[in-house]
Motif scaffolding. Structure first.
Motif, PDB file in Angstrom:
ATOM      1  N   ALA A  28       0.811  -1.257   0.012  1.00  0.00           N
ATOM      2  CA  ALA A  28       0.037   0.001   0.169  1.00  0.00           C
ATOM      3  C   ALA A  28       0.730   1.038   0.086  1.00  0.00           C
ATOM      4  N   PRO A  29       1.568   1.520  -1.249  1.00  0.00           N
ATOM      5  CA  PRO A  29       2.648   2.706  -1.141  1.00  0.00           C
ATOM      6  C   PRO A  29       1.910   4.027  -0.815  1.00  0.00           C
ATOM      7  N   PHE A  30       2.848   4.894  -0.705  1.00  0.00           N
ATOM      8  CA  PHE A  30       2.398   6.250  -0.212  1.00  0.00           C
ATOM      9  C   PHE A  30       1.405   6.910  -0.958  1.00  0.00           C
ATOM     10  N   PHE A  31       1.648   6.589  -2.357  1.00  0.00           N
ATOM     11  CA  PHE A  31       1.157   7.710  -3.602  1.00  0.00           C
ATOM     12  C   PHE A  31      -0.346   7.325  -3.713  1.00  0.00           C
ATOM     13  N   LEU A  32      -0.760   6.238  -3.032  1.00  0.00           N
ATOM     14  CA  LEU A  32      -1.933   5.893  -3.380  1.00  0.00           C
ATOM     15  C   LEU A  32      -3.294   6.735  -2.318  1.00  0.00           C
ATOM     16  N   PRO A  33      -4.260   7.084  -2.990  1.00  0.00           N
ATOM     17  CA  PRO A  33      -5.064   7.638  -1.845  1.00  0.00           C
ATOM     18  C   PRO A  33      -5.230   7.085  -0.556  1.00  0.00           C
ATOM     19  N   ARG A  34      -5.394   7.977   0.362  1.00  0.00           N
ATOM     20  CA  ARG A  34      -5.530   7.453   1.901  1.00  0.00           C
ATOM     21  C   ARG A  34      -6.518   6.126   2.125  1.00  0.00           C
ATOM     22  N   ASP A  35      -7.872   6.242   1.505  1.00  0.00           N
ATOM     23  CA  ASP A  35      -8.753   5.131   1.610  1.00  0.00           C
ATOM     24  C   ASP A  35      -8.398   3.977   0.963  1.00  0.00           C
ATOM     25  N   TRP A  36      -7.670   4.143  -0.177  1.00  0.00           N
ATOM     26  CA  TRP A  36      -7.185   2.976  -0.740  1.00  0.00           C
ATOM     27  C   TRP A  36      -6.161   2.204   0.163  1.00  0.00           C
ATOM     28  N   ARG A  37      -5.240   3.201   0.611  1.00  0.00           N
ATOM     29  CA  ARG A  37      -3.989   2.490   1.485  1.00  0.00           C
ATOM     30  C   ARG A  37      -4.582   1.715   2.697  1.00  0.00           C
ATOM     31  N   GLU A  38      -5.420   2.356   3.273  1.00  0.00           N
ATOM     32  CA  GLU A  38      -6.023   1.906   4.406  1.00  0.00           C
ATOM     33  C   GLU A  38      -6.855   0.540   4.227  1.00  0.00           C
ATOM     34  N   ASP A  39      -7.730   0.476   2.839  1.00  0.00           N
ATOM     35  CA  ASP A  39      -8.396  -0.755   2.728  1.00  0.00           C
ATOM     36  C   ASP A  39      -7.574  -1.865   2.102  1.00  0.00           C
ATOM     37  N   LEU A  40      -6.293  -1.414   1.488  1.00  0.00           N
ATOM     38  CA  LEU A  40      -5.465  -2.614   1.090  1.00  0.00           C
ATOM     39  C   LEU A  40      -4.813  -2.995   2.112  1.00  0.00           C
ATOM     40  N   MET A  41      -4.107  -2.343   3.160  1.00  0.00           N
ATOM     41  CA  MET A  41      -3.450  -2.888   4.460  1.00  0.00           C
ATOM     42  C   MET A  41      -4.573  -3.762   5.130  1.00  0.00           C
ATOM     43  N   ALA A  42      -5.969  -3.453   5.212  1.00  0.00           N
ATOM     44  CA  ALA A  42      -6.570  -4.253   5.827  1.00  0.00           C
ATOM     45  C   ALA A  42      -6.747  -5.414   5.291  1.00  0.00           C
ATOM     46  N   VAL A  43      -6.748  -5.633   3.887  1.00  0.00           N
ATOM     47  CA  VAL A  43      -6.991  -6.910   3.225  1.00  0.00           C
ATOM     48  C   VAL A  43      -5.373  -7.662   3.301  1.00  0.00           C
ATOM     49  N   ARG A 120     -17.474  -1.025   3.132  1.00  0.00           N
ATOM     50  CA  ARG A 120     -17.274   0.057   2.097  1.00  0.00           C
ATOM     51  C   ARG A 120     -16.937  -0.304   0.669  1.00  0.00           C
ATOM     52  N   ARG A 121     -16.391  -1.406   0.248  1.00  0.00           N
ATOM     53  CA  ARG A 121     -16.026  -2.002  -0.962  1.00  0.00           C
ATOM     54  C   ARG A 121     -17.191  -2.993  -1.324  1.00  0.00           C
ATOM     55  N   SER A 122     -17.936  -3.459  -0.825  1.00  0.00           N
ATOM     56  CA  SER A 122     -18.839  -4.431  -1.023  1.00  0.00           C
ATOM     57  C   SER A 122     -18.186  -5.793  -1.226  1.00  0.00           C
ATOM     58  N   LEU A 123     -17.226  -6.087  -0.557  1.00  0.00           N
ATOM     59  CA  LEU A 123     -16.434  -7.323  -0.999  1.00  0.00           C
ATOM     60  C   LEU A 123     -17.499  -8.479  -0.445  1.00  0.00           C
ATOM     61  N   THR A 124     -17.157  -9.656  -1.009  1.00  0.00           N
ATOM     62  CA  THR A 124     -17.882 -10.987  -0.886  1.00  0.00           C
ATOM     63  C   THR A 124     -16.695 -11.945  -0.175  1.00  0.00           C
ATOM     64  N   PRO A 125     -17.099 -12.826   0.384  1.00  0.00           N
ATOM     65  CA  PRO A 125     -16.461 -13.784   1.475  1.00  0.00           C
ATOM     66  C   PRO A 125     -15.372 -14.722   0.297  1.00  0.00           C
ATOM     67  N   GLU A 126     -15.736 -15.037  -0.683  1.00  0.00           N
ATOM     68  CA  GLU A 126     -14.747 -15.906  -1.361  1.00  0.00           C
ATOM     69  C   GLU A 126     -13.524 -15.942  -1.726  1.00  0.00           C
ATOM     70  N   PRO A 127     -12.911 -14.541  -1.976  1.00  0.00           N
ATOM     71  CA  PRO A 127     -11.480 -14.729  -1.915  1.00  0.00           C
ATOM     72  C   PRO A 127     -10.895 -14.727  -0.566  1.00  0.00           C
ATOM     73  N   PHE A 128     -11.408 -14.310   0.543  1.00  0.00           N
ATOM     74  CA  PHE A 128     -11.047 -14.612   1.860  1.00  0.00           C
ATOM     75  C   PHE A 128     -10.954 -16.241   2.012  1.00  0.00           C
ATOM     76  N   LEU A 129     -12.155 -16.575   1.576  1.00  0.00           N
ATOM     77  CA  LEU A 129     -12.297 -18.079   2.011  1.00  0.00           C
ATOM     78  C   LEU A 129     -11.194 -19.024   1.301  1.00  0.00           C
ATOM     79  N   GLY A 130     -10.971 -18.485   0.156  1.00  0.00           N
ATOM     80  CA  GLY A 130     -10.021 -19.221  -0.845  1.00  0.00           C
ATOM     81  C   GLY A 130      -8.645 -19.193  -0.354  1.00  0.00           C
ATOM     82  N   LEU A 131      -8.187 -18.087   0.528  1.00  0.00           N
ATOM     83  CA  LEU A 131      -6.936 -17.862   1.078  1.00  0.00           C
ATOM     84  C   LEU A 131      -6.782 -18.739   2.477  1.00  0.00           C
TER      85      LEU A 131
END
Length: 309
Positions: A28-43, A120-131
């Motif tokens: 989640a590099p610095f040049f991304l919008p703050r909300d993207w950084r926060e969400d990518l770090m959460a993932v 916020r991003r309307s994510l579904t469980p499938e990718p998380f369950l795959g991991l």
């Protein structure tokens, strides 16, 4: 599914997130919008923690297990921990798309951090369950007979991450998902090549058995301090496969714009730079993971942004 990362600290949340700095690619590099950084770090926190559970790399003291409701006497049971982690994941999705589970809030702080991102991003469980499924597989399957078997594993262990990046940034399309899957599978293969010795120490071999036979490589050869000619030839063969997958996926970069384009270029460049580092080591990965320097990574970013490769 290991990666050379910093030791965990006593803080289950911070100790996991701090590992982002040691990945082959920017999380989640610095040049991304703050909300993207926060969400990518959460993932990332989710993905890193589930790998740590699967690899037995949780912080000493059993803090993560307690948070998940697993007793100290059962904390070494990775399958039980993964089951508890999946149950906590279901709590994340209560009131969200694909919701399941109880009305209780998530117990682990990394999953509490993930919940606003999911909504916020309307994510579904499938990718998380795959991991989670990939890490369950790691407890039960330690060898892969064919390259296709390995690709099926990467479909669970790696491809969900790219799909989540596209979902978080609102750029997912079937074609982009296809390109992203190629990139993520390549990055997983590169990681396996970097970590041959470490994985063998965990009684795991991610080099397809049919390829090992073709190059006359035995498992005992992978335990040597340095690689012989056969092992080097095998690693070069698998590295070329990863390179081809990166080239297949690279048009994803040109399909988006702005800062997301730079982020995706970083993913591709990280894989290409790692492959160059492996080649520079004459494909001898047994002494330790060959790592690219920052200058090489920047060069690869430029090449990728220009559509070369």
């Amino acid at each position: 599914m290991t990666a050379p990362v910093a030791p965990r600290t006593g803080d289950p949340e911070r100790g996991t997130l701090d590992k982002a700095a040691h990945e082959n690619f920017p999380v989640a590099p610095f040049f991304l919008p703050r909300d993207w950084r926060e969400d990518l770090m959460a993932v990332y926190g989710f993905a890193r923690l589930v790998d740590d559970i699967g690899d037995g790399d949780l912080a000493p003291g059993g803090g993560d297990a307690r948070l998940l409701g697993v007793s100290a006497t059962e904390a070494e049971n990775r399958l039980l921990l993964l089951d508890a982690f999946e149950a906590d994941l279901h709590r994340v999705f209560v009131g969200s798309v694909g919701s399941a589970g109880s009305d209780d809030p998530p117990r682990h702080p990394l999953l509490r951090r993930l919940q606003p991102t999911v909504r916020r991003r309307s994510l579904t469980p499938e990718p998380f369950l795959g991991l989670i499924a990939a890490n369950r597989q790691d407890q039960l399957v330690t060898r892969y007979e064919t390259y296709d078997d390995l690709l099926a594993y990467c479909e669970l262990s790696a491809n969900p991450v790219g799909r989540l990046v596209l979902a978080v940034t609102g750029t997912s399309t079937p074609e982009r998902v296809r390109r992203s899957d190629a990139i993520c599978t390549a990055l997983q293969i590169v990681e396996h090549l970097q970590d041959v010795s470490e994985d063998l120490g965990r009684d795991r071999v991610y080099l397809p058995a049919t390829d090992m036979k073709r190059f006359h490589v035995r498992e005992a050869d992978l335990a040597a301090k340095t690689a012989g000619a056969s092992v080097r030839a095998l690693v070069a063969y698998e590295a070329q496969r990863a390179r081809d997958l990166l080239n297949e996926g690279a048009p994803l970069v040109g399909s988006v714009h702005g800062r997301l384009r730079l982020l995706l270029a970083g993913f591709v460049a990280g894989g290409r730079a790692a492959i160059r580092a492996i080649a520079a080591a004459d494909y001898d990965v047994l002494p330790g993971p060959p790592k690219p320097g920052k200058l090489q990574l920047l060069r690869e970013v430029g090449v990728t942004l220009r559509g070369e490769g």
